[in-house]
Design an enzyme around this catalytic site. Structure first.
Site, PDB file in Angstrom:
ATOM      1  N   HIS A 105       8.704 -26.622   0.599  1.00 28.27           N
ATOM      2  CA  HIS A 105       8.008 -27.718  -0.087  1.00 28.27           C
ATOM      3  C   HIS A 105       6.848 -27.190  -0.908  1.00 28.27           C
ATOM      4  CE1 HIS A 105      10.397 -30.634   2.159  1.00 28.27           C
ATOM      5  NE2 HIS A 105      10.392 -29.671   3.080  1.00 28.27           N
ATOM      6  N   LYS A 135     -13.931   1.460  -3.034  1.00 30.16           N
ATOM      7  CA  LYS A 135     -14.834   1.805  -1.922  1.00 30.16           C
ATOM      8  C   LYS A 135     -16.034   2.583  -2.458  1.00 30.16           C
ATOM      9  CE  LYS A 135     -11.555   2.358   1.901  1.00 30.16           C
ATOM     10  NZ  LYS A 135     -10.940   3.375   2.750  1.00 30.16           N
ATOM     11  N   GLU A 153       0.823  -1.217   0.000  1.00 35.65           N
ATOM     12  CA  GLU A 153       0.000   0.000   0.000  1.00 35.65           C
ATOM     13  C   GLU A 153       0.852   1.260   0.000  1.00 35.65           C
ATOM     14  OE1 GLU A 153      -4.395  -0.832   1.865  1.00 35.65           O
ATOM     15  OE2 GLU A 153      -3.050   0.416   3.009  1.00 35.65           O
TER      16      GLU A 153
END
Ligand code: PA5
Length: 451
Positions: free
Chosen positions: A315, A429, A286
């Site tokens: 792994h 938003k 951000e």
């Protein structure tokens, strides 16, 4: 106070990484970035470097915690982004794993989302009589946190009535602005402040992280001292370009922009530090992923952070890092001294693939595996470095978190972006507000309905 964490960058330097002479010739840019950050700090425009010495607020928080009902056994963090990742990183790093399974200890929950299945499940298992909710939001207007809070408030008021419901809540928000502050004043809720010059992802040393840390009986004074040691070592350095966080920023930036390594993997070889790598993801992404530069022009920059955990992801991901595209920098984190010792017993000595492990320890195996991964990456020409913590305690963690915060802020200046804003999350938003019928967002609502 002493700096006890180290960044071993030998596999970042040289032919396979970036040359020492290139770092030296970058000094003027680094000097400028350091002066820029110090200026913002001195002018009070950016507050994160002041937090580890804010003893006044710590005193206030201690008195809040002293007044919390002794019957409280469950603490729920209502928040998202920096308002949850910071406290979670702190809690996971400093409390022993599975600590809250012990019957006499407080259990801490980080729902961190608005998934109705998990949120409902959490509310169903809590004994509300013994539960304290911390509503944490700097802006006071984040929809996810607002929804969590609205549901919790309604549930508490229905169960206890309004006056008693307040005993189960502490609001952590801006001291003056935002809608949570309006509710704090209106309902007379207990509250703790987040200073105006602190953004969510830089807030772990504010009430955001400290309140939970005190509730969970962590050594907050030592955490603050560790953070302050890192701040002071930067502010008081004779040559700030030699500071470990500044040197790391330079190496990361040069490897990205001159050696085409846009991806940064943070891989602690330690379970308790994995949430710290998630916290770092938000900080790095951000702060540095930006469309506009400081002059307002389009540049579309930013390194991509990735979290991994050793040895688990050996792994899963290491194959890609060793043999896949050479576009990554890997930072490992290791803890030199473990609290717990787990010796590997001398059993199954007749089986070759087990017997070589006899009489070693888990700690040794983990450390050797890290060293082997670092070397394998280096052999494949992949730059990597290792942060060493003497031990995983509050003093070392305080240093580590401030190290990342300084490196992020300085990197912002190197990329020529503002590391303290996040305009890119605003558009999404607005569309969500429009779709939910929030006044003022009709245009966005129409677009959402049309797709
Ligand atoms: O770093 C930031 O400012 C954001 O990512 C916030 O942490 C996040 O959006 C939550 O914001 P708030 O604390 O205002 O609810």
């Amino acid at each position: 106070m002493k700096i006890t964490i180290k960044y071993d960058d030998k596999f970042m330097i040289g032919e396979k990484g970036i040359s020492e002479s290139r770092i030296n010739s970058f000094n003027k840019r680094l000097m400028d970035a350091c002066s820029w950050l110090k200026k913002l700090h001195n002018a009070g425009e950016v507050g994160f470097l002041s937090l580890p010495e804010d003893m006044e607020n710590l005193k206030h928080l201690k008195s809040l915690v002293d007044n919390v009902d002794k019957k409280i056994k469950e603490v729920v963090i209502l928040g998202i982004g920096g308002s949850s990742l910071g406290p979670k990183a702190l809690y996971s790093a400093l409390k022993p794993a599975y600590y809250d399974l012990k019957p006499d200890k407080k259990r801490i929950h980080f729902p961190d989302n608005i998934d109705p299945n998990s949120f409902k499940a959490l509310l169903n298992v809590l004994d509300l009589e013994k539960t304290l909710f911390l509503v944490i939001t700097k802006s006071g207007g984040t929809a996810e946190t607002a929804v969590q809070f609205m549901i919790v408030w309604d549930t508490l008021v229905k169960k206890f009535g309004e006056e008693k419901a307040k005993n189960h809540l502490i609001a952590v928000t801006d001291p003056e602005t935002g809608n949570l502050r309006v509710l704090v004043d209106e309902l007379k809720l207990t509250s703790a402040p987040i200073p105006a010059n602190i953004g969510g992802r830089f807030s772990v040393f504010s009430s955001v992280g400290l309140l939970l840390a005190l509730l969970a009986d962590m050594d907050v004074d030592s955490f603050m001292a560790g953070g302050k040691a890192m701040v002071d070592s930067f502010l008081n350095a004779e040559d700030p370009t030699k500071h470990m966080a500044i040197r790391a920023s330079a190496i990361f930036y040069l490897l990205h922009t001159e050696k085409n390594k846009p991806i940064h993997v943070l891989m602690p070889y330690n379970d308790s530090l994995y949430p710290t790598s998630l916290w770092f993801n938000q900080l790095w992404a951000e702060s540095l992923g930006k469309r506009k530069n400081l002059q307002g022009e389009d540049i579309f920059v930013g390194p991509t952070p990735v979290s991994a955990k050793g040895a688990t992801d050996q792994h899963s991901q290491i194959q890609l890092y060793v043999e896949g595209p050479a576009d990554k920098i890997i930072t490992f984190i290791t803890v030199d001294e473990y609290k717990e010792k787990m010796e590997i017993p001398s059993v199954f000595s007749h089986i070759d693939s087990y017997s070589y492990l006899n009489n070693h320890s888990m700690e040794k195996l983990l450390k050797i595996e890290l060293k082997a991964s670092a070397l394998a990456l280096n052999t494949a020409g992949r730059p990597n470095g290792t942060i060493h913590l003497e031990k995983l305690d509050s003093y070392n963690l305080g240093q580590l978190l401030v190290f990342f915060e300084i490196a992020t802020a300085i990197s912002g200046k190197l990329y020529n972006v503002d590391p303290f804003n996040q305009p890119g999350v605003e558009q999404g938003k607005k569309y969500a507000y429009g779709a939910l019928g929030r006044p003022g967002f009709e245009k966005e609502g129409k677009i959402m309905n049309e797709i």
